[in-house]
Design a protein around this motif. Structure first.
Motif, short mmCIF file in Angstrom:
data_model
loop_
_atom_site.label_atom_id
_atom_site.label_comp_id
_atom_site.label_asym_id
_atom_site.label_seq_id
_atom_site.Cartn_x
_atom_site.Cartn_y
_atom_site.Cartn_z
N ILE A 74 0.85 -1.15 0.01
CA ILE A 74 -0.10 0.06 0.15
C ILE A 74 0.61 1.28 -0.13
O ILE A 74 0.73 2.36 -0.81
N VAL A 75 1.80 1.26 0.98
CA VAL A 75 2.54 2.58 1.09
C VAL A 75 3.44 2.79 -0.36
O VAL A 75 3.41 4.27 -0.49
N GLY A 76 3.82 1.87 -1.06
CA GLY A 76 4.59 2.41 -2.48
C GLY A 76 3.25 3.02 -3.41
O GLY A 76 3.82 3.99 -4.03
N LEU A 77 2.25 2.43 -3.34
CA LEU A 77 1.06 3.01 -4.27
C LEU A 77 0.85 4.53 -3.46
O LEU A 77 0.62 5.12 -4.65
N VAL A 78 0.83 4.72 -2.51
CA VAL A 78 0.68 6.04 -1.75
C VAL A 78 1.47 6.87 -2.06
O VAL A 78 1.47 8.00 -2.56
N ALA A 79 2.92 6.57 -2.34
CA ALA A 79 3.86 7.31 -2.54
C ALA A 79 4.03 7.78 -4.04
O ALA A 79 4.51 8.95 -4.56
N ASP A 80 3.36 6.96 -5.00
CA ASP A 80 3.32 7.18 -6.43
C ASP A 80 1.95 7.69 -6.71
O ASP A 80 1.95 8.30 -7.84
N THR A 81 1.13 8.09 -5.79
CA THR A 81 -0.07 8.74 -5.97
C THR A 81 -0.36 10.21 -5.32
O THR A 81 -0.87 11.23 -6.08
N PHE A 82 0.20 10.29 -4.15
CA PHE A 82 0.04 11.72 -3.59
C PHE A 82 1.47 12.36 -3.43
O PHE A 82 2.38 11.83 -3.71
N ASP A 83 1.17 13.63 -3.17
CA ASP A 83 2.39 14.30 -2.83
C ASP A 83 3.31 13.89 -1.83
O ASP A 83 2.91 13.77 -0.72
N ARG A 84 4.36 13.46 -2.22
CA ARG A 84 5.50 12.92 -1.26
C ARG A 84 6.11 13.69 -0.06
O ARG A 84 6.30 13.13 0.88
N ARG A 85 5.87 14.89 -0.38
CA ARG A 85 6.23 16.01 0.91
C ARG A 85 5.41 15.75 1.87
O ARG A 85 5.86 15.85 2.98
N TRP A 86 3.90 15.81 1.59
CA TRP A 86 2.96 15.47 2.51
C TRP A 86 2.83 14.24 3.31
O TRP A 86 2.47 14.13 4.47
N ILE A 87 3.41 13.20 2.60
CA ILE A 87 3.38 11.97 3.16
C ILE A 87 4.57 12.16 4.38
O ILE A 87 4.44 11.49 5.44
N VAL A 88 5.65 12.48 3.97
CA VAL A 88 6.74 12.73 5.00
C VAL A 88 6.50 13.62 5.85
O VAL A 88 6.56 13.45 7.26
N ARG A 89 5.66 14.70 5.83
CA ARG A 89 5.17 15.66 6.72
C ARG A 89 4.12 14.88 7.68
O ARG A 89 4.59 14.94 8.95
#
Length: 434
Positions: A74-89
């Protein structure tokens, strides 16, 4: 101070590097603090035996690994779908909340084992989502031609953080738990603030189809069919899984090398010292030629370094500690070469729209090799003894490398980091074809 094409000349990358460094120091410090509190509560409050309390320490590692293992698709798909900066934030904010929770409970003298295990799970969740996002974000911050240098510089942030964090956490906790938790919270807040300083970066175009399961499978399928990426990931997995000796360092420090806790601290820092030195070298002199062959040689040297560590007391009894430390430093240097080549190959041979999913697979293998490698070392040590376990692992690492050089000639023949041809994504197969 730095060459004109160095990634530190890019403001976004400087913020990224500072965020990773501060976050790694804080996370490494927290691992020591949580481990100490779990062991202390188990012994002093629940009156468990040493073996039972040690078992709980191992379970803390499992508690962090399980969320990562379950969420990898799941997390790989999330990183390819949403703004990666906001995931890290968001994940960094979760780490801030976890640290504040533990610090408050410690201050109120209300800390318990269930809350510590809950914190371990929350850290595992944060690592699961942050890892692929961090890895996939780096190539978006620098030009393609300086990415290998950026990877080396980024590795310095991680390696130095891993060295400093445990010592800082233990030192501050000895002064007062509030100092340890306060400093960790401040470092996580710095990491969070730096990520907010990163401006808009390229983001892969969202897929038009609405088949998330299909896109998840694409990431695993890509790794399986791109033999160069598959070879890089699996070689590191099996090498570290077999030859990881960190779980046995306390045994060697106390009962084999007889250097006590002070010697243990130096041994624990040995591989980090070697890795940091090598990463610093690559940040100024990036590798450009025969990268695959150099990775294979480095993994063999890694196995030899681990063998030296495990047999130092037999080879040179009068100076066994120094020889063992030297073996770990050499192993750290070699491991950094492997990490540098593997990371560069994966990032440069993977299209941007799939980097998150492929990074998630890579993160899973790294975590498996580290956490499960420690469990394997402990189990093998109980069967063969600590020296036998280290020797078996070192030899196994060398044998695996030789085998991989035959099974995956693509790795041995890789001359540079760049793909040999311009590649296009194949949407129906989720692979990269000429």
């Amino acid at each position: 101070m730095f060459p004109a094409d160095h990634p530190f000349h890019i403001a976004n990358f400087r913020a990224y590097w500072l965020s990773r460094f501060a976050g790694t120091v804080a996370l490494s410090a927290m691992s020591i603090i949580i481990g100490w509190q779990v062991y202390s509560i188990a012994r002093d409050v629940h009156h468990l035996s040493i073996k039972e309390a040690t078992f709980l320490l191992g379970m803390i590692g499992v508690a962090q690994f399980v969320p990562l293992f379950l969420l990898t698709p799941i997390v790989g798909l999330v990183a390819d779908t949403f703004d990666r900066r906001w995931i890290v934030r968001c994940t960094t904010a979760l780490l801030v909340a976890t640290t504040v929770m533990l610090g408050t409970l410690t201050w109120l003298h209300a800390l318990s084992l269930p809350m510590l295990f809950l914190a371990a799970v929350m850290i595992g969740l944060a690592r699961a989502f942050a890892g692929p996002a961090y890895s996939a974000l780096a190539p978006n911050l620098v030009p393609r031609e300086v990415l290998p240098t950026a990877i080396a510089v980024s590795s310095i942030a991680w390696q130095v953080g891993v060295i400093i964090g445990p010592s800082l956490g233990g030192f501050l906790y000895a002064i007062h738990p509030d100092a340890a938790y306060g400093t960790s919270t401040a470092l996580f807040l710095i990491a969070l603030g730096m990520i907010f300083l990163i401006g808009k970066v390229p983001q892969p175009q969202a897929q038009a189809d609405h088949r998330p399961l299909h896109r998840i499978v694409e990431g695993f399928r890509y790794v399986r069919r791109n033999r160069l990426v598959l070879a890089s990931i699996t070689l590191d997995l099996f090498a570290v899984l077999l030859a990881g000796a960190t779980a046995l360092l306390p045994v060697f420090a106390r009962d084999i090398l007889h250097v006590g806790s002070q010697g243990l601290g130096l041994l624990a820092a040995g591989m980090g010292i070697g890795a940091t030195s090598t990463a610093l070298f690559f940040s100024f002199r990036p590798m450009k030629t025969n990268v695959g062959l150099k990775m294979l040689i480095a993994v063999v040297v890694f196995g030899l370094g681990i063998l030296t560590f495990g047999t130092a007391h037999l080879i040179l009894p009068s100076h066994a500690f120094y020889l063992a430390l030297a073996g770990l430093i050499v192993a750290g240097c070699a491991d950094m070469v492997s990490v540098y080549v593997r990371s560069s190959l994966i990032q440069l041979h993977t299209p941007d729209e799939m980097r998150g999913r492929v990074s998630a697979v890579s993160q899973l293998t790294i975590s498996a090799s580290n956490e499960l490698g420690e469990a394997e070392s402990g189990l093998l040590g109980s069967l063969l003894g600590p020296v036998g376990a280290v020797v078996f692992g070192g030899i196994g690492c060398i044998v695996i490398t030789i085998l991989w050089s035959r099974l995956f000639p693509e790795l041995r023949l890789a001359k540079s980091f760049d793909p040999p041809e311009i590649l296009e994504a194949s949407p129906e197969h989720g692979v990269i074809t000429p």
